[in-house]
Motif scaffolding. Structure first.
Motif, mmCIF file in Angstrom:
data_model
loop_
_atom_site.group_PDB
_atom_site.id
_atom_site.type_symbol
_atom_site.label_atom_id
_atom_site.label_comp_id
_atom_site.label_asym_id
_atom_site.label_seq_id
_atom_site.Cartn_x
_atom_site.Cartn_y
_atom_site.Cartn_z
ATOM 1 N N ASN A 182 -6.110 -20.364 101.051
ATOM 2 C CA ASN A 182 -7.019 -18.990 100.922
ATOM 3 C C ASN A 182 -6.270 -18.078 100.443
ATOM 4 O OD1 ASN A 182 -8.990 -19.622 103.055
ATOM 5 N ND2 ASN A 182 -7.490 -19.694 104.835
ATOM 6 N N PHE A 183 -6.534 -16.706 100.178
ATOM 7 C CA PHE A 183 -5.711 -15.654 99.613
ATOM 8 C C PHE A 183 -5.098 -14.761 100.365
ATOM 9 C CE2 PHE A 183 -9.153 -15.326 95.620
ATOM 10 C CZ PHE A 183 -8.658 -16.416 95.054
ATOM 11 N N LEU A 184 -4.376 -14.037 99.850
ATOM 12 C CA LEU A 184 -3.675 -13.022 100.703
ATOM 13 C C LEU A 184 -3.689 -11.710 100.336
ATOM 14 C CD1 LEU A 184 0.101 -14.776 101.332
ATOM 15 C CD2 LEU A 184 -1.759 -14.341 102.946
ATOM 16 N N ILE A 185 -3.892 -10.672 101.077
ATOM 17 C CA ILE A 185 -3.994 -9.423 100.886
ATOM 18 C C ILE A 185 -2.947 -8.769 101.604
ATOM 19 C CG2 ILE A 185 -5.216 -7.207 101.284
ATOM 20 C CD1 ILE A 185 -7.894 -8.598 100.703
ATOM 21 N N ASP A 186 -2.127 -7.762 100.740
ATOM 22 C CA ASP A 186 -1.026 -6.973 101.392
ATOM 23 C C ASP A 186 -1.655 -5.520 101.636
ATOM 24 O OD1 ASP A 186 1.099 -9.057 101.752
ATOM 25 O OD2 ASP A 186 1.082 -9.089 99.133
ATOM 26 N N ALA A 187 -1.733 -5.159 102.721
ATOM 27 C CA ALA A 187 -2.186 -3.672 102.975
ATOM 28 C C ALA A 187 -1.254 -2.907 103.584
ATOM 29 C CB ALA A 187 -3.177 -3.921 103.823
ATOM 30 N N ASP A 188 -0.786 -1.749 103.012
ATOM 31 C CA ASP A 188 0.243 -0.840 103.414
ATOM 32 C C ASP A 188 -0.514 0.335 104.260
ATOM 33 O OD1 ASP A 188 2.050 0.788 103.656
ATOM 34 O OD2 ASP A 188 2.175 1.734 101.745
ATOM 35 N N PHE A 189 -0.081 0.388 105.493
ATOM 36 C CA PHE A 189 -0.878 1.259 106.289
ATOM 37 C C PHE A 189 0.200 2.512 106.655
ATOM 38 C CE2 PHE A 189 -3.646 -2.237 106.958
ATOM 39 C CZ PHE A 189 -5.060 -1.454 107.073
ATOM 40 N N GLY A 190 1.319 2.529 106.016
ATOM 41 C CA GLY A 190 2.494 3.352 106.341
ATOM 42 C C GLY A 190 3.123 2.948 107.628
ATOM 43 N N ALA A 191 3.625 3.771 108.325
ATOM 44 C CA ALA A 191 4.201 3.726 109.957
ATOM 45 C C ALA A 191 2.878 3.398 110.724
ATOM 46 C CB ALA A 191 4.935 4.724 110.309
ATOM 47 N N ILE A 192 3.071 2.126 111.241
ATOM 48 C CA ILE A 192 1.834 1.687 112.194
ATOM 49 C C ILE A 192 1.878 2.224 113.644
ATOM 50 C CG2 ILE A 192 0.597 -0.263 113.114
ATOM 51 C CD1 ILE A 192 1.536 -1.802 110.598
ATOM 52 N N GLU A 193 1.258 2.998 114.098
ATOM 53 C CA GLU A 193 1.325 3.919 115.382
ATOM 54 C C GLU A 193 0.897 2.828 116.678
ATOM 55 O OE1 GLU A 193 2.646 6.698 116.095
ATOM 56 O OE2 GLU A 193 2.901 7.224 114.114
ATOM 57 N N ASN A 194 -0.234 2.248 116.407
ATOM 58 C CA ASN A 194 -0.850 1.204 117.477
ATOM 59 C C ASN A 194 -0.977 -0.311 116.702
ATOM 60 O OD1 ASN A 194 -2.507 -0.186 119.172
ATOM 61 N ND2 ASN A 194 -3.213 1.619 119.881
ATOM 62 N N VAL A 195 -0.016 -0.859 116.879
ATOM 63 C CA VAL A 195 0.195 -2.241 116.241
ATOM 64 C C VAL A 195 -1.313 -3.295 116.679
ATOM 65 C CG1 VAL A 195 1.337 -4.452 115.652
ATOM 66 C CG2 VAL A 195 2.547 -2.089 116.201
ATOM 67 N N ALA A 196 -1.346 -3.199 117.954
ATOM 68 C CA ALA A 196 -2.449 -4.162 118.632
ATOM 69 C C ALA A 196 -3.768 -3.695 118.018
ATOM 70 C CB ALA A 196 -2.286 -4.044 120.006
ATOM 71 N N GLN A 197 -4.056 -2.465 118.177
ATOM 72 C CA GLN A 197 -5.356 -1.745 117.809
ATOM 73 C C GLN A 197 -5.635 -1.942 116.207
ATOM 74 O OE1 GLN A 197 -6.257 2.316 117.069
ATOM 75 N NE2 GLN A 197 -7.614 2.220 118.400
ATOM 76 N N LEU A 198 -4.784 -1.965 115.430
ATOM 77 C CA LEU A 198 -4.776 -2.363 114.010
ATOM 78 C C LEU A 198 -5.217 -3.644 113.698
ATOM 79 C CD1 LEU A 198 -4.664 -1.442 110.885
ATOM 80 C CD2 LEU A 198 -2.355 -1.756 110.845
ATOM 81 N N HIS A 199 -4.597 -4.696 114.489
ATOM 82 C CA HIS A 199 -4.594 -5.978 114.437
ATOM 83 C C HIS A 199 -5.956 -6.497 114.805
ATOM 84 C CE1 HIS A 199 -4.462 -10.360 114.993
ATOM 85 N NE2 HIS A 199 -4.796 -10.094 116.427
#
Length: 235
Positions: A182-199
Motif C-alpha cells: 500500500n501507499f502512505l500519506i503523512d497528514a499534519d493536523f497540528g496539535a490533536i485535541e481529540n485523538v479518538a475522534q480524528l482516528h
C-alpha cells in the motif's frame, strides 16, 4: 555508548523485567531503536525456548532471529500474551502516533491482539499535552494506492494543514510501498485535541486501511531520559 543510548537500554530492560509474563507463550516484538534493546533483553531469558515471538515488520523479524528467539507469525498465533513496541510520539493518556517506519498496520494488528501492550521510547517521544506537537511530520495513514487523490482531498476537508504521499527519497523513485503493498500519506493536523475522534474520521474514509493513531491501546510507556534515568507512564 552515549547517555541517550544508555537510557534507551535501561528503559527497554526495565520494561521487559517488570512486565514479561513468567508463563508467556506468544510475544510481540515491534521495531525502532529502543526495541533493539527489548529484543536483546528477551534474548537473555533462560526460558526463551518456551515462547514464540511475532514480528511487526522486517526489522523486528531480524531482531527476533538475531537474538536467537523463536519466530512465528500472526496467522499462526492470533492471540498474544504481551507486545513491546516503540512510538513516534506518546501523550499523557498513552495515545500514540506510530508509522514513521512505515509498519503501522502490522504494528497495530499485533498490539490489538496482545493482552498487554508496553511502549518503549526515548525522552524525545513524550508529549505531556497533545499528540502532533513533538512529532510534526504528520499522522501516518496507510491507504490503498489508487485512492490517494481522493483521500488527500478528504484529509484537507477534515482540517489537515498539510498532507502528502510519502516518497521513497533517494533510495526509490516514487512513493514508499508498505509491507502490505500500500501507499502512505503523512497528514499534519497540528496539535490533536481529540485523538479518538480524528482516528475514527480518517478510518471512515474510503481507501484508508489504517491510521497511525493508537488510541487507548498501551498499558505503560517507558522513556529513556537524557539524564540516563527511566520515566514510566501508566499503571
Amino acid at each position: 555508548m552515549s547517555l541517550v543510548e544508555k537510557a534507551k537500554k535501561a528503559a527497554a530492560y526495565n520494561a521487559v523485567d517488570e512486565n514479561f509474563p513468567a508463563n508467556a507463550k506468544v510475544v510481540g516484538i515491534g521495531s525502532g531503536s529502543t526495541v533493539v534493546y527489548v529484543a536483546e533483553r528477551i534474548g537473555q531469558l533462560a526460558n526463551k525456548e518456551s515462547f514464540v515471538c511475532i514480528p511487526t515488520g522486517f526489522q523486528s523479524k531480524q531482531l527476533i532471529i538475531d537474538n536467537g528467539l523463536k519466530l512465528g507469525t500472526i496467522e499462526q498465533y492470533p492471540s498474544l500474551d504481551i507486545a513491546f513496541d516503540g512510538a513516534d510520539e506518546v501523550d499523557s493518556q498513552l495515545n500514540l502516533i506510530k508509522g514513521g517506519g512505515a509498519c503501522l498496520f502490522q504494528e497495530k494488528l499485533v498490539a490489538s491482539v496482545a493482552k498487554e501492550f508496553v511502549v518503549v521510547a526515548d525522552y524525545r517521544k513524550k508529549s505531556p499535552s497533545n499528540l502532533g506537537i513533538q512529532w510534526t511530520q504528520g499522522v501516518p495513514i496507510e491507504i490503498v494506492p489508487n485512492s490517494y487523490a481522493t483521500v488527500l482531498k478528504s484529509l484537507y476537508a477534515l482540517g489537515a494543514k498539510n498532507a502528502q504521499l510519502r516518497q521513497g527519497g533517494s533510495a526509490k523513485a516514487g512513493p514508499i510501498i508498505t509491507d502490505n503493498n500500500n501507499f502512505l500519506i503523512d497528514a499534519d493536523f497540528g496539535a490533536i485535541e481529540n485523538v479518538a475522534q480524528l482516528h475514527q474520521q480518517i478510518k471512515a474514509l474510503v481507501g484508508v486501511v489504517e491510521t497511525g493513531l493508537f488510541v487507548g491501546m498501551a498499558k505503560k510507556a517507558y522513556f529513556g531520559e537524557e539524564s540516563g534515568e527511566v520515566l514510566v507512564w501508566g499503571a
